[in-house]
Design a protein around this motif. Sequence first.
Motif, PDB file in Angstrom:
ATOM      1  N   GLY A   1      72.067  69.324  67.528  1.00 25.15           N
ATOM      2  CA  GLY A   1      71.445  67.842  67.553  1.00 25.15           C
ATOM      3  C   GLY A   1      70.862  67.595  66.232  1.00 25.15           C
ATOM      4  N   ASP A   2      69.673  67.195  65.864  1.00 28.45           N
ATOM      5  CA  ASP A   2      69.180  67.130  64.722  1.00 28.45           C
ATOM      6  C   ASP A   2      68.389  68.286  64.238  1.00 28.45           C
ATOM      7  N   ASP A   3      68.391  69.380  64.608  1.00 30.88           N
ATOM      8  CA  ASP A   3      67.862  70.401  64.111  1.00 30.88           C
ATOM      9  C   ASP A   3      68.800  71.541  63.337  1.00 30.88           C
ATOM     10  N   GLY A   4      68.490  72.336  62.452  1.00 30.35           N
ATOM     11  CA  GLY A   4      69.442  73.243  61.879  1.00 30.35           C
ATOM     12  C   GLY A   4      68.822  74.607  61.282  1.00 30.35           C
ATOM     13  N   VAL A   5      69.682  75.745  61.357  1.00 31.43           N
ATOM     14  CA  VAL A   5      69.281  77.165  60.837  1.00 31.43           C
ATOM     15  C   VAL A   5      70.082  77.525  59.722  1.00 31.43           C
ATOM     16  N   LEU A   6      69.375  77.887  58.780  1.00 30.49           N
ATOM     17  CA  LEU A   6      70.377  78.155  57.339  1.00 30.49           C
ATOM     18  C   LEU A   6      70.126  79.949  57.425  1.00 30.49           C
ATOM     19  N   LEU A   7      71.601  80.309  57.192  1.00 25.21           N
ATOM     20  CA  LEU A   7      71.855  81.656  57.173  1.00 25.21           C
ATOM     21  C   LEU A   7      72.000  82.330  55.860  1.00 25.21           C
ATOM     22  N   ASP A   8      71.359  82.930  55.250  1.00 20.74           N
ATOM     23  CA  ASP A   8      71.533  83.749  53.955  1.00 20.74           C
ATOM     24  C   ASP A   8      71.328  82.642  52.989  1.00 20.74           C
ATOM     25  N   PRO A   9      70.467  81.971  52.496  1.00 19.37           N
ATOM     26  CA  PRO A   9      70.060  80.710  51.615  1.00 19.37           C
ATOM     27  C   PRO A   9      70.995  80.942  50.375  1.00 19.37           C
ATOM     28  N   GLY A  10      70.805  82.208  49.680  1.00 22.05           N
ATOM     29  CA  GLY A  10      71.265  82.471  48.527  1.00 22.05           C
ATOM     30  C   GLY A  10      70.299  82.749  47.340  1.00 22.05           C
ATOM     31  N   GLY A  11      70.761  83.003  46.138  1.00 19.77           N
ATOM     32  CA  GLY A  11      70.144  83.284  44.948  1.00 19.77           C
ATOM     33  C   GLY A  11      69.395  82.034  44.587  1.00 19.77           C
ATOM     34  N   PHE A  12      68.514  82.088  43.272  1.00 22.83           N
ATOM     35  CA  PHE A  12      67.602  81.091  42.804  1.00 22.83           C
ATOM     36  C   PHE A  12      68.869  80.048  42.047  1.00 22.83           C
TER      37      PHE A  12
END
Length: 256
Positions: A38-49
């Motif tokens: 829908g309008d929601d999300g989940v971020l997996l392993d966002p990463g380095g700076f």
Amino acid sequence: MRNIPLFNTDDHKFILLNESEPGEEDGIRSNQYLVVHGDDGVLLDPGGFGVMPRVLSELLRYVSPDRLKAIMLSHQDPDIVGGLATWLEISEAPVYVSSIWMRFLPHYGISSMRRFIGVPDEGMQVDLADGFRLDLVPAHFLHSEGQINVYDPISKVLFTGDIGAAMMPDGEDEPYVDDFAGHVPYIEGFHRRYMASNKAARLWVEAVSRLDIDFIAPQHGPIYRGAAVPAFLDWFRNLECGVDLMVEAGRFRRVT
């Protein structure tokens, strides 16, 4: 390369966010994934700076940061957690990580742990919204002592962190693994050295084989699909790795 939707319907998406071109970040290129419901999300392993601005730019194509329901970390390495402090500033999402790594994360410049949820060793189910659930699957010692996988039962994608990771040659940027036998040279050395033991690999394969998996999505390298999924699981189930290969302190048995 554009973002790659592994699953894409009006209500649900599982997307590999292509935040950088090869060579844009020093070290091994990492994959960041976004699950949208829908309008929601989940971020997996966002990463380095270093990759955070580009990951954010790609994420904004699908959801606003204030609609992130969770950030999930497979383990504690800097290519996963290095940019997390900035994500905490622009979203209110809770962060899921193995409970054994909770005490280490403040070293990444994180001032408060109030939004962190420690995942128990046996894993857990996370209900994020009506009809939106992700399963956190234990994958300990592969390679992290507290490794966590994420399974999306709607898209049938298993995000595996470093399991299945490939060290691809420069210029090779195929998004999928279709010829598993031809892919083995890119994964064998990494898995033999970084995975703890055949026992850990075998127990993990037994556990995830109960899931209905269309894609195995690792944190590095291309995504396994079709026949490459069972081929990888069969290969990993029988792999000698880590302490299996130790002959004495500082020496490992060579495998030909």
